[in-house]
Design a protein around this motif. Structure first.
Motif, PDB file in Angstrom:
ATOM      1  N   LYS A 169       0.776  -1.060   0.098  1.00 28.32           N
ATOM      2  CA  LYS A 169      -0.426  -0.309   0.222  1.00 28.32           C
ATOM      3  C   LYS A 169       0.908   0.928  -0.465  1.00 28.32           C
ATOM      4  O   LYS A 169       2.267   1.764   0.533  1.00 28.32           O
ATOM      5  CB  LYS A 169      -1.165  -0.233   1.598  1.00 28.32           C
ATOM      6  CG  LYS A 169      -2.074  -1.043   1.593  1.00 28.32           C
ATOM      7  CD  LYS A 169      -2.505  -0.839   2.687  1.00 28.32           C
ATOM      8  CE  LYS A 169      -3.272  -2.556   2.951  1.00 28.32           C
ATOM      9  NZ  LYS A 169      -3.910  -2.205   4.744  1.00 28.32           N
ATOM     10  N   LYS A 170       0.791   1.982  -0.764  1.00 31.65           N
ATOM     11  CA  LYS A 170       1.332   3.701  -0.921  1.00 31.65           C
ATOM     12  C   LYS A 170       0.337   4.453   0.286  1.00 31.65           C
ATOM     13  O   LYS A 170       0.991   5.129   0.989  1.00 31.65           O
ATOM     14  CB  LYS A 170       0.910   4.353  -2.206  1.00 31.65           C
ATOM     15  CG  LYS A 170       2.287   4.141  -3.393  1.00 31.65           C
ATOM     16  CD  LYS A 170       1.679   5.227  -4.052  1.00 31.65           C
ATOM     17  CE  LYS A 170       2.862   4.781  -5.512  1.00 31.65           C
ATOM     18  NZ  LYS A 170       2.597   5.933  -6.238  1.00 31.65           N
ATOM     19  N   ILE A 171      -0.678   4.606   0.785  1.00 28.21           N
ATOM     20  CA  ILE A 171      -1.147   4.613   1.650  1.00 28.21           C
ATOM     21  C   ILE A 171      -2.453   3.901   2.310  1.00 28.21           C
ATOM     22  O   ILE A 171      -2.429   2.925   1.966  1.00 28.21           O
ATOM     23  CB  ILE A 171      -1.908   6.407   1.451  1.00 28.21           C
ATOM     24  CG1 ILE A 171      -3.339   5.613   0.287  1.00 28.21           C
ATOM     25  CG2 ILE A 171      -1.298   7.311   0.537  1.00 28.21           C
ATOM     26  CD1 ILE A 171      -3.602   6.955   0.261  1.00 28.21           C
ATOM     27  N   GLU A 172      -2.224   4.033   3.824  1.00 28.98           N
ATOM     28  CA  GLU A 172      -3.213   3.094   4.852  1.00 28.98           C
ATOM     29  C   GLU A 172      -4.325   3.644   4.707  1.00 28.98           C
ATOM     30  O   GLU A 172      -4.564   4.858   5.067  1.00 28.98           O
ATOM     31  CB  GLU A 172      -2.407   3.576   5.922  1.00 28.98           C
ATOM     32  CG  GLU A 172      -2.828   2.383   7.081  1.00 28.98           C
ATOM     33  CD  GLU A 172      -2.806   0.632   6.115  1.00 28.98           C
ATOM     34  OE1 GLU A 172      -3.320   0.237   6.851  1.00 28.98           O
ATOM     35  OE2 GLU A 172      -1.529   0.109   5.962  1.00 28.98           O
ATOM     36  N   VAL A 173      -5.310   2.922   4.142  1.00 29.43           N
ATOM     37  CA  VAL A 173      -6.767   3.212   4.516  1.00 29.43           C
ATOM     38  C   VAL A 173      -7.510   3.434   5.632  1.00 29.43           C
ATOM     39  O   VAL A 173      -7.112   2.195   6.266  1.00 29.43           O
ATOM     40  CB  VAL A 173      -7.697   2.690   3.111  1.00 29.43           C
ATOM     41  CG1 VAL A 173      -8.890   3.803   3.589  1.00 29.43           C
ATOM     42  CG2 VAL A 173      -7.256   3.141   2.136  1.00 29.43           C
ATOM     43  N   VAL A 174      -7.905   4.039   6.675  1.00 30.75           N
ATOM     44  CA  VAL A 174      -8.161   3.508   8.039  1.00 30.75           C
ATOM     45  C   VAL A 174      -9.322   3.772   8.204  1.00 30.75           C
ATOM     46  O   VAL A 174     -10.180   3.098   9.356  1.00 30.75           O
ATOM     47  CB  VAL A 174      -8.010   4.335   9.246  1.00 30.75           C
ATOM     48  CG1 VAL A 174      -6.353   4.742   8.962  1.00 30.75           C
ATOM     49  CG2 VAL A 174      -7.601   6.226   8.788  1.00 30.75           C
TER      50      VAL A 174
END
Length: 187
Positions: A169-174
């Motif tokens: 993942k490039k970014i963590e979805v929360v």
């Protein structure tokens, strides 16, 4: 309400559409594939087949073919994304798993959906990003479909039902979107 690691993973999993270029490890790949193999299947037939695609050039050709096929569909949303030259159906993921099933299987579409979901959940559980991608089916159903199936080693008599883009993942979805209410009926 009860909770455990499995339920937490189910609630945490999101479709990831932004991946790092780094390839996942062989161990991570085997972990998610094994989860797919352990999915339930009608009559325990296990009539699925998994094709791992990590060749960047092949993924790009599938992307172009899938978008060409999708552009002919009578759906405004599908046409819009298909005509976007910058859009990549795999979101830059370095690995794609194609899930196929034997066409005469008892409930093969459900079996392959269960395997796909297991792959998605396993990916999340080990920190990988994943996205269920059905647009691949436009490439496999198009003019070059048979060539792609041969190149990918899809067995004769098998039909592809889904694919999963996998990577870091490039970014963590929360935040999970709010769930719809009134979708349960008790009798």
């Amino acid at each position: 309400m009860a909770t455990n690691e499995v339920l937490t993973t189910i609630k945490k999993r999101r479709s990831i559409r932004s991946f790092k270029a780094d390839q996942i490890t062989a161990e991570e790949l085997q972990t998610v594939l094994e989860a797919g193999i352990y999915a339930p299947s009608a009559g325990n037939q296990q009539l699925w087949h998994f094709t791992v695609i990590q060749d960047k050039q092949l993924l790009e050709r599938l992307n172009v073919s899938a978008k060409a096929g999708a552009a002919r569909i009578d759906d405004e949303h599908i046409q819009k994304i298909a005509k976007n030259e910058k859009f990549n159906i795999y979101y830059g993921a370095p690995t794609v798993v194609l899930i196929s099933g034997k066409e005469d299987g008892m409930a093969i579409e459900a079996d392959c959906a269960a395997a796909t979901q297991n792959i998605l959940l396993a990916a999340e559980s080990i920190g990988l990003g994943a996205c269920w991608v059905n647009l691949t089916l436009f490439a496999l159903g198009g003019e070059q479909g048979e060539q792609y199936k041969q190149q990918l080693g899809v067995p004769a008599g098998y039909k592809s039902f889904s694919s999963v883009a996998l990577g870091y993942k490039k970014i963590e979805v929360v935040n999970a979107p709010t769930r719809k209410e009134n979708v349960i009926n008790y009798v």
